[in-house]
Design a protein around this motif. Structure first.
Motif, PDB file in Angstrom:
ATOM      1  N   GLY A 178      -5.012  12.407   7.356  1.00 26.66           N
ATOM      2  CA  GLY A 178      -5.551  12.514   6.009  1.00 26.66           C
ATOM      3  C   GLY A 178      -4.785  11.717   4.976  1.00 26.66           C
ATOM      4  O   GLY A 178      -5.149  11.718   3.785  1.00 26.66           O
ATOM      5  N   ALA A 179      -3.744  11.023   5.381  1.00 25.40           N
ATOM      6  CA  ALA A 179      -2.896  10.287   4.447  1.00 25.40           C
ATOM      7  C   ALA A 179      -3.546   8.966   4.032  1.00 25.40           C
ATOM      8  O   ALA A 179      -4.348   8.395   4.780  1.00 25.40           O
ATOM      9  N   PRO A 180      -3.220   8.452   2.834  1.00 28.85           N
ATOM     10  CA  PRO A 180      -3.723   7.136   2.422  1.00 28.85           C
ATOM     11  C   PRO A 180      -3.325   6.075   3.448  1.00 28.85           C
ATOM     12  O   PRO A 180      -2.224   6.136   4.006  1.00 28.85           O
ATOM     13  N   THR A 181      -4.208   5.108   3.668  1.00 27.44           N
ATOM     14  CA  THR A 181      -3.916   4.094   4.686  1.00 27.44           C
ATOM     15  C   THR A 181      -4.336   2.714   4.210  1.00 27.44           C
ATOM     16  O   THR A 181      -5.230   2.575   3.365  1.00 27.44           O
ATOM     17  N   GLY A 182      -3.682   1.687   4.745  1.00 30.30           N
ATOM     18  CA  GLY A 182      -3.987   0.323   4.370  1.00 30.30           C
ATOM     19  C   GLY A 182      -5.359  -0.115   4.830  1.00 30.30           C
ATOM     20  O   GLY A 182      -5.728   0.112   5.988  1.00 30.30           O
ATOM     21  N   VAL A 183      -6.120  -0.731   3.906  1.00 32.22           N
ATOM     22  CA  VAL A 183      -7.464  -1.221   4.241  1.00 32.22           C
ATOM     23  C   VAL A 183      -7.624  -2.701   3.902  1.00 32.22           C
ATOM     24  O   VAL A 183      -8.568  -3.341   4.354  1.00 32.22           O
ATOM     25  N   ALA A 184      -6.724  -3.238   3.076  1.00 32.72           N
ATOM     26  CA  ALA A 184      -6.748  -4.645   2.689  1.00 32.72           C
ATOM     27  C   ALA A 184      -5.377  -4.971   2.101  1.00 32.72           C
ATOM     28  O   ALA A 184      -4.555  -4.074   1.881  1.00 32.72           O
ATOM     29  N   THR A 185      -5.153  -6.247   1.832  1.00 34.66           N
ATOM     30  CA  THR A 185      -3.857  -6.670   1.306  1.00 34.66           C
ATOM     31  C   THR A 185      -3.490  -5.905   0.039  1.00 34.66           C
ATOM     32  O   THR A 185      -4.246  -5.888  -0.934  1.00 34.66           O
ATOM     33  N   PHE A 186      -2.343  -5.234   0.088  1.00 37.19           N
ATOM     34  CA  PHE A 186      -1.832  -4.450  -1.043  1.00 37.19           C
ATOM     35  C   PHE A 186      -2.781  -3.327  -1.459  1.00 37.19           C
ATOM     36  O   PHE A 186      -2.724  -2.865  -2.596  1.00 37.19           O
ATOM     37  N   ASN A 187      -3.656  -2.902  -0.571  1.00 39.96           N
ATOM     38  CA  ASN A 187      -4.637  -1.859  -0.892  1.00 39.96           C
ATOM     39  C   ASN A 187      -4.518  -0.678   0.057  1.00 39.96           C
ATOM     40  O   ASN A 187      -4.398  -0.856   1.273  1.00 39.96           O
ATOM     41  N   LEU A 188      -4.602   0.536  -0.520  1.00 33.64           N
ATOM     42  CA  LEU A 188      -4.690   1.773   0.250  1.00 33.64           C
ATOM     43  C   LEU A 188      -6.047   2.416   0.007  1.00 33.64           C
ATOM     44  O   LEU A 188      -6.658   2.230  -1.055  1.00 33.64           O
ATOM     45  N   MET A 189      -6.488   3.193   0.967  1.00 35.17           N
ATOM     46  CA  MET A 189      -7.720   3.976   0.828  1.00 35.17           C
ATOM     47  C   MET A 189      -7.389   5.447   1.061  1.00 35.17           C
ATOM     48  O   MET A 189      -6.669   5.791   2.006  1.00 35.17           O
TER      49      MET A 189
END
Length: 212
Positions: free
Chosen positions: A147-158
Protein backbone atom coordinates in the motif's frame (compact mmCIF):
# COMPACT_ATOMS: atom_id res chain seq x y z
CA UNK A 1 35.65 24.01 41.78
CA UNK A 2 37.81 20.91 41.53
CA UNK A 3 34.73 18.69 41.14
CA UNK A 4 33.39 21.03 38.46
CA UNK A 5 36.59 20.78 36.45
CA UNK A 6 36.54 16.99 36.73
CA UNK A 7 33.10 16.96 35.13
CA UNK A 8 34.03 19.18 32.18
CA UNK A 9 36.01 16.60 30.14
CA UNK A 10 32.95 14.35 29.96
CA UNK A 11 31.03 17.19 28.32
CA UNK A 12 33.71 17.65 25.66
CA UNK A 13 33.89 13.88 25.04
CA UNK A 14 30.11 13.66 24.67
CA UNK A 15 30.10 16.59 22.24
CA UNK A 16 32.82 14.99 20.11
CA UNK A 17 31.07 11.62 19.94
CA UNK A 18 27.63 13.00 19.10
CA UNK A 19 28.98 15.41 16.48
CA UNK A 20 31.11 12.71 14.89
CA UNK A 21 28.17 10.34 14.70
CA UNK A 22 25.93 13.00 13.14
CA UNK A 23 28.43 13.63 10.36
CA UNK A 24 28.86 9.92 9.58
CA UNK A 25 25.27 9.68 8.34
CA UNK A 26 23.30 12.39 6.56
CA UNK A 27 19.54 12.80 7.03
CA UNK A 28 17.63 13.95 3.95
CA UNK A 29 14.07 15.28 3.79
CA UNK A 30 12.25 14.68 0.48
CA UNK A 31 8.88 16.14 -0.54
CA UNK A 32 6.44 15.12 -3.27
CA UNK A 33 3.34 17.08 -4.31
CA UNK A 34 0.33 16.25 -6.51
CA UNK A 35 -0.40 19.82 -7.61
CA UNK A 36 1.21 19.24 -11.03
CA UNK A 37 -1.33 16.46 -11.61
CA UNK A 38 -4.38 18.23 -10.17
CA UNK A 39 -4.63 16.48 -6.78
CA UNK A 40 -4.00 17.52 -3.18
CA UNK A 41 -1.95 14.49 -2.11
CA UNK A 42 1.57 15.08 -0.83
CA UNK A 43 4.28 13.04 0.83
CA UNK A 44 7.29 13.71 3.04
CA UNK A 45 10.11 11.22 3.52
CA UNK A 46 13.08 11.16 5.87
CA UNK A 47 16.04 9.01 4.92
CA UNK A 48 19.41 8.40 6.51
CA UNK A 49 22.20 7.87 4.00
CA UNK A 50 25.91 7.16 4.17
CA UNK A 51 27.14 10.11 2.11
CA UNK A 52 30.59 8.57 1.68
CA UNK A 53 29.18 5.45 -0.04
CA UNK A 54 26.44 6.83 -2.27
CA UNK A 55 27.39 6.86 -6.00
CA UNK A 56 28.00 10.55 -6.74
CA UNK A 57 28.35 11.28 -9.55
CA UNK A 58 26.88 8.04 -10.69
CA UNK A 59 23.90 5.75 -11.18
CA UNK A 60 22.34 3.13 -8.92
CA UNK A 61 19.75 0.82 -10.44
CA UNK A 62 19.05 -2.81 -11.26
CA UNK A 63 20.28 -2.79 -14.85
CA UNK A 64 19.30 -1.52 -18.29
CA UNK A 65 16.65 -0.52 -19.17
CA UNK A 66 16.59 1.29 -15.79
CA UNK A 67 15.14 -1.08 -13.24
CA UNK A 68 14.98 -0.71 -9.48
CA UNK A 69 18.03 -2.01 -7.68
CA UNK A 70 17.64 -3.63 -4.26
CA UNK A 71 17.68 -1.35 -1.24
CA UNK A 72 21.41 -0.44 -0.98
CA UNK A 73 23.52 -0.52 2.16
CA UNK A 74 24.06 3.25 1.96
CA UNK A 75 20.35 3.83 2.61
CA UNK A 76 20.33 3.20 6.35
CA UNK A 77 16.75 4.20 7.12
CA UNK A 78 13.66 5.41 5.26
CA UNK A 79 10.22 6.61 6.40
CA UNK A 80 7.56 8.25 4.24
CA UNK A 81 4.25 9.81 5.28
CA UNK A 82 1.35 10.64 2.93
CA UNK A 83 -1.01 13.58 3.49
CA UNK A 84 -4.10 15.04 1.83
CA UNK A 85 -5.41 11.82 0.33
CA UNK A 86 -9.06 10.79 0.70
CA UNK A 87 -7.97 7.62 2.53
CA UNK A 88 -6.32 9.67 5.28
CA UNK A 89 -2.76 10.07 6.50
CA UNK A 90 -0.50 7.03 6.24
CA UNK A 91 3.11 6.28 7.18
CA UNK A 92 5.32 3.62 5.61
CA UNK A 93 8.80 2.32 6.34
CA UNK A 94 11.86 0.92 4.61
CA UNK A 95 10.50 -2.59 5.12
CA UNK A 96 7.63 -1.68 2.74
CA UNK A 97 10.10 -1.16 -0.15
CA UNK A 98 12.17 -3.50 -2.26
CA UNK A 99 14.24 -1.13 -4.38
CA UNK A 100 15.20 2.29 -5.66
CA UNK A 101 16.83 4.17 -8.54
CA UNK A 102 19.29 7.05 -8.18
CA UNK A 103 20.80 8.87 -11.16
CA UNK A 104 22.82 12.08 -10.74
CA UNK A 105 22.76 12.65 -14.53
CA UNK A 106 26.52 13.08 -14.46
CA UNK A 107 26.40 15.81 -11.83
CA UNK A 108 28.44 15.81 -8.63
CA UNK A 109 25.56 16.61 -6.29
CA UNK A 110 25.99 18.42 -3.00
CA UNK A 111 23.85 16.33 -0.66
CA UNK A 112 24.08 18.93 2.10
CA UNK A 113 22.20 21.50 -0.02
CA UNK A 114 18.86 21.48 -1.83
CA UNK A 115 19.28 18.88 -4.59
CA UNK A 116 16.49 20.08 -6.90
CA UNK A 117 18.01 22.42 -9.46
CA UNK A 118 21.67 21.48 -9.00
CA UNK A 119 23.81 21.32 -12.13
CA UNK A 120 24.17 18.08 -14.07
CA UNK A 121 25.53 17.29 -17.54
CA UNK A 122 22.01 17.90 -18.90
CA UNK A 123 19.02 19.67 -17.31
CA UNK A 124 19.23 20.80 -13.67
CA UNK A 125 18.66 17.79 -11.38
CA UNK A 126 15.04 16.93 -10.62
CA UNK A 127 13.50 19.65 -12.81
CA UNK A 128 11.93 17.52 -15.58
CA UNK A 129 9.47 15.12 -13.93
CA UNK A 130 7.63 14.65 -17.26
CA UNK A 131 10.78 13.84 -19.29
CA UNK A 132 12.39 10.46 -18.43
CA UNK A 133 15.96 10.77 -17.12
CA UNK A 134 16.59 14.19 -18.71
CA UNK A 135 17.60 15.55 -15.29
CA UNK A 136 18.46 12.34 -13.44
CA UNK A 137 16.20 10.17 -11.32
CA UNK A 138 15.36 9.42 -7.70
CA UNK A 139 12.61 6.93 -7.00
CA UNK A 140 11.44 4.28 -4.56
CA UNK A 141 9.54 1.10 -5.38
CA UNK A 142 7.20 -0.47 -2.86
CA UNK A 143 6.53 -4.14 -2.24
CA UNK A 144 3.25 -5.16 -3.97
CA UNK A 145 0.44 -5.27 -1.44
CA UNK A 146 2.17 -2.93 1.03
CA UNK A 147 0.00 0.00 0.00
CA UNK A 148 3.01 2.32 0.07
CA UNK A 149 3.63 5.04 -2.55
CA UNK A 150 5.66 3.68 -5.46
CA UNK A 151 7.61 4.99 -8.42
CA UNK A 152 5.63 5.26 -11.67
CA UNK A 153 7.75 7.73 -13.68
CA UNK A 154 10.88 9.84 -13.34
CA UNK A 155 10.76 11.65 -9.99
CA UNK A 156 7.11 10.58 -9.62
CA UNK A 157 5.32 8.50 -6.98
CA UNK A 158 1.80 7.10 -7.12
CA UNK A 159 -0.39 6.56 -4.07
CA UNK A 160 -3.88 5.05 -4.46
CA UNK A 161 -4.39 6.65 -7.87
CA UNK A 162 -2.88 10.04 -7.01
CA UNK A 163 0.38 10.93 -8.72
CA UNK A 164 2.97 13.19 -7.07
CA UNK A 165 6.12 14.89 -8.38
CA UNK A 166 9.31 15.31 -6.35
CA UNK A 167 9.67 18.98 -5.42
CA UNK A 168 12.44 19.04 -2.81
CA UNK A 169 15.32 16.98 -1.42
CA UNK A 170 17.48 18.62 1.21
CA UNK A 171 19.57 17.81 4.23
CA UNK A 172 18.11 18.20 7.70
CA UNK A 173 20.36 20.66 9.56
CA UNK A 174 22.39 19.02 12.29
CA UNK A 175 23.36 20.53 15.61
CA UNK A 176 26.83 22.00 15.36
CA UNK A 177 29.53 21.35 17.93
CA UNK A 178 28.97 24.78 19.50
CA UNK A 179 25.27 24.03 20.03
CA UNK A 180 26.05 20.61 21.47
CA UNK A 181 28.64 22.12 23.80
CA UNK A 182 26.08 24.69 24.95
CA UNK A 183 23.57 21.92 25.65
CA UNK A 184 26.23 20.01 27.54
CA UNK A 185 27.11 23.03 29.65
CA UNK A 186 23.44 23.71 30.40
CA UNK A 187 23.00 20.10 31.54
CA UNK A 188 26.15 20.29 33.63
CA UNK A 189 25.10 23.53 35.38
CA UNK A 190 21.59 22.17 35.95
CA UNK A 191 23.03 19.07 37.69
CA UNK A 192 25.32 21.30 39.71
CA UNK A 193 22.39 23.43 40.92
CA UNK A 194 20.41 20.31 41.80
CA UNK A 195 23.30 18.96 43.89
CA UNK A 196 23.68 22.33 45.61
CA UNK A 197 19.94 22.43 46.38
CA UNK A 198 20.04 18.91 47.81
CA UNK A 199 23.05 19.86 49.93
CA UNK A 200 21.32 22.97 51.26
CA UNK A 201 18.22 20.95 52.14
CA UNK A 202 20.40 18.47 54.01
CA UNK A 203 22.09 21.23 56.01
CA UNK A 204 18.71 22.77 56.81
CA UNK A 205 17.35 19.42 58.02
CA UNK A 206 20.38 18.92 60.29
CA UNK A 207 19.92 22.44 61.75
CA UNK A 208 16.24 21.73 62.47
CA UNK A 209 17.10 18.52 64.26
CA UNK A 210 19.82 20.23 66.28
CA UNK A 211 17.44 23.04 67.22
CA UNK A 212 14.77 20.53 68.26
Amino acid sequence: MRNSLKSLPSIFVLTFIVTGHARAALILRAEWDGMLYGNSTSAIAYMTIDETAIPNPGVYNGGSPPLAGPIPFWLEDFTISVFGHASGERTFYQSDYYGLILDTSGGDLDFESELIGQNTLYSPWGTTPRVPFESGEFNFFSIPGSGAPTGVATFNLMFNGDRMALISVRAVPELGSASLLSLGMISFLKRKRQKRRIGEQGVSAKSDRAGG
